[in-house]
Write an enzyme that holds these catalytic residues in place. Sequence first.
Site, PDB file in Angstrom:
ATOM      1  N   GLY A 239       0.717  -1.215   0.155  1.00 60.75           N
ATOM      2  CA  GLY A 239       0.011  -0.020  -0.212  1.00 60.75           C
ATOM      3  C   GLY A 239       0.682   1.204   0.051  1.00 60.75           C
ATOM      4  CD  GLU A 273       0.337  -9.185   2.106  1.00 63.21           C
ATOM      5  OE1 GLU A 273      -0.546  -8.297   1.450  1.00 63.21           O
ATOM      6  OE2 GLU A 273       0.183 -10.235   2.885  1.00 63.21           O
ATOM      7  N   PRO A 274       4.649  -5.189  -0.352  1.00 62.43           N
ATOM      8  CG  PRO A 274       6.902  -4.454  -0.603  1.00 62.43           C
ATOM      9  CD  PRO A 274       5.902  -5.591   0.272  1.00 62.43           C
ATOM     10  N   GLY A 275       3.667  -3.743  -3.431  1.00 60.02           N
ATOM     11  CA  GLY A 275       3.843  -3.974  -4.884  1.00 60.02           C
ATOM     12  C   GLY A 275       4.121  -2.927  -5.762  1.00 60.02           C
ATOM     13  CE1 TYR A 316      -8.218   1.255  -9.620  1.00 59.64           C
ATOM     14  CE2 TYR A 316      -6.158   1.231 -11.007  1.00 59.64           C
ATOM     15  CZ  TYR A 316      -7.040   0.704 -10.383  1.00 59.64           C
ATOM     16  OH  TYR A 316      -6.660  -0.602 -10.184  1.00 59.64           O
ATOM     17  CB  CYS A 343     -14.175   2.060 -30.332  1.00 62.74           C
ATOM     18  SG  CYS A 343     -13.364   1.930 -32.045  1.00 62.74           S
ATOM     19  CD  GLU A 344     -15.199   1.602 -24.427  1.00 60.71           C
ATOM     20  OE1 GLU A 344     -16.064   2.333 -23.875  1.00 60.71           O
ATOM     21  OE2 GLU A 344     -15.713   0.504 -24.735  1.00 60.71           O
ATOM     22  CE1 TYR A 371      -1.890  -3.651  -8.619  1.00 59.11           C
ATOM     23  CE2 TYR A 371      -0.417  -1.765  -7.792  1.00 59.11           C
ATOM     24  CZ  TYR A 371      -1.122  -3.108  -7.555  1.00 59.11           C
ATOM     25  OH  TYR A 371      -0.950  -3.701  -6.306  1.00 59.11           O
TER      26      TYR A 371
END
Length: 417
Positions: A239, A273-275, A316, A343-344, A371
Site C-alpha cells: 500500500g 506485501e509491497p507491490g 482510476y 473505440c471508447e 498495474y
Amino acid sequence: MSYFTFRGETLHAEDVAVSDIAAEHGTPCYIYSRAALEASFLAYGDALAGTDHLVCYAVKANSSLAVLDVLARLGAGFDIVSGGELERVLAAGGDPAKVVFSGVSKTADEMARALDLGIHCFNLESEGELEALNCVAAEKACVAPVSIRVNPDVDAKTHPYISTGLKENKFGLAIDEALAVYQRAAQMNHVEVVGLDCHIGSQLTDITPFIDTLHRLLELVDRLADIGITIKHLDLGGGLGVTYRDEQPPSVADYMDEVRRVLGDRPLKLLFEPGRSIAANAGILVMRTEYLKSTADHHFAIVDAAMNDMLRPALYQAWMDIQPVQRRSGGHLTTWDIVGPVCETGDFLGKGRELSLSQGDLLAMFGAGAYGFVMSSNYNSRPRAAEVMVDGTAVHLVRRRETLEDLLRGETTLTES
Ligand SMILES: *Cc1c(COP(=O)(O)O)cnc(C)c1O
C-alpha cells in the site's frame, strides 16, 4: 533516484537510449529497469535490518517472469492472489516457502497446490475459506499455516477503488469476527494459526492509517494471547504510495522506523506485501504518436498505446506523467489530450498536456511499472505490448509482442455444417 533520465535531450533507460529500444522492439513497449527494481526492493531490507522480517513482493503489481526473477535472486518472498501467480513465482525461481497466499476466494485446487509446495502462510478472509482449507489439508494429512486478514476499518484516504480497509469493503473480517474465526481455527486439527494480516489499500501517501492499523492489530494480538492463541507474525500488507506527479509519500525508511517504534520489543516477525512501491517507478510505457487531430476546442494526439495497454487513467482517473522521448528545445507548445485508438471515450492516457509534438514522435509514460501490463487486455483485438528489461547497457526482450495468431489461439468457429 530515477533510472529513466534524460542525457542531453534523449531519454535513457539505465544506459540505453529509449529510442534505440523502440526502433528494435517496436511500440507500444513496456521498459523495466533491473537496477530500479533492485533498489526499491532492497530499501525494505535495509530499513528492516536487525528486525526479523520477510518482504513479500505483491505479484499482482507486475507479474512478468523477468521481474519476479530479479526479485527472487535477491531472496524476495512473494504475495500471490491466485494459483496462476503461484506458478509464475515457481517458473521465475521463487522460493515457495516464502510465499503468502492472499485473496478473498482461494479454490480447493489452489489450496492443494500451495500445500504441496509448502507455502509460508495462507491469508484467509472468511470462515468459509478456513473450513475449506482445513478439509483440503485433512485430505493430505498435513497442517496448513494460516493468518486471518483483518479489516481494521481505517480510512486509507486513497481512491475508492484501491481502498480496502473500510468496513464496507469485501476484504477481510472485522476485528470481532476475526476473533471468533481465530477461536474456530485453534480447534481445528489441520490448520495452525501463525499470523495476523491486513492490507488497507493502495497508493497511501501518509503513514497515519498504517500506524492506526498497527495499533488495532496489536490490540487483537493481545486479546488472542489472553485466550491462548499465539501470533508469531504480523503482516501489514502493501500500500505504500509512489510519486506519479507531486505526491510526497513517506520513505520506506520513515515508515519502517515508525512501525518498529510502535512494535517495541514484541517478539513478532514482520511481513510486508509491497507491490506498487517496488515496481511503479521501475517501468515506463513507450508509445508512438500516430496522428495529430484538432477539433474546435481540442487537440488530440492519437498514440499507438491505449486503455487496453494501460488502464489506470481510464479506471482510476490516474494522472500519469507523459514526456517526449526526444526533447526539442524552442518547440511550439500545444495543449494535447493523449488518446489511444480504442473505440471508447474513456480511452485516454493523459489530458491537457502542454507539449511540443509532431506526428511520429515517441512518448514515454512514467510510473508504468506497476498495474500496467498486468491489467492489459486484448480489447478491440489489439495484441498486447512487448516487455523489455534493461540491465545497464544490456536489453532483454522478456515478453515478445503478441501476434495476430496469438489473438486467435484457442478459439474455433462452430464445427457443425
Ligand atoms: C494489491 C495488494 C498488495 C499490494 O499493494 P500495493 O499498493 O501495490 O503495494 C498487497 N497485499 C494484498 C493483499 C493486495 O491485494
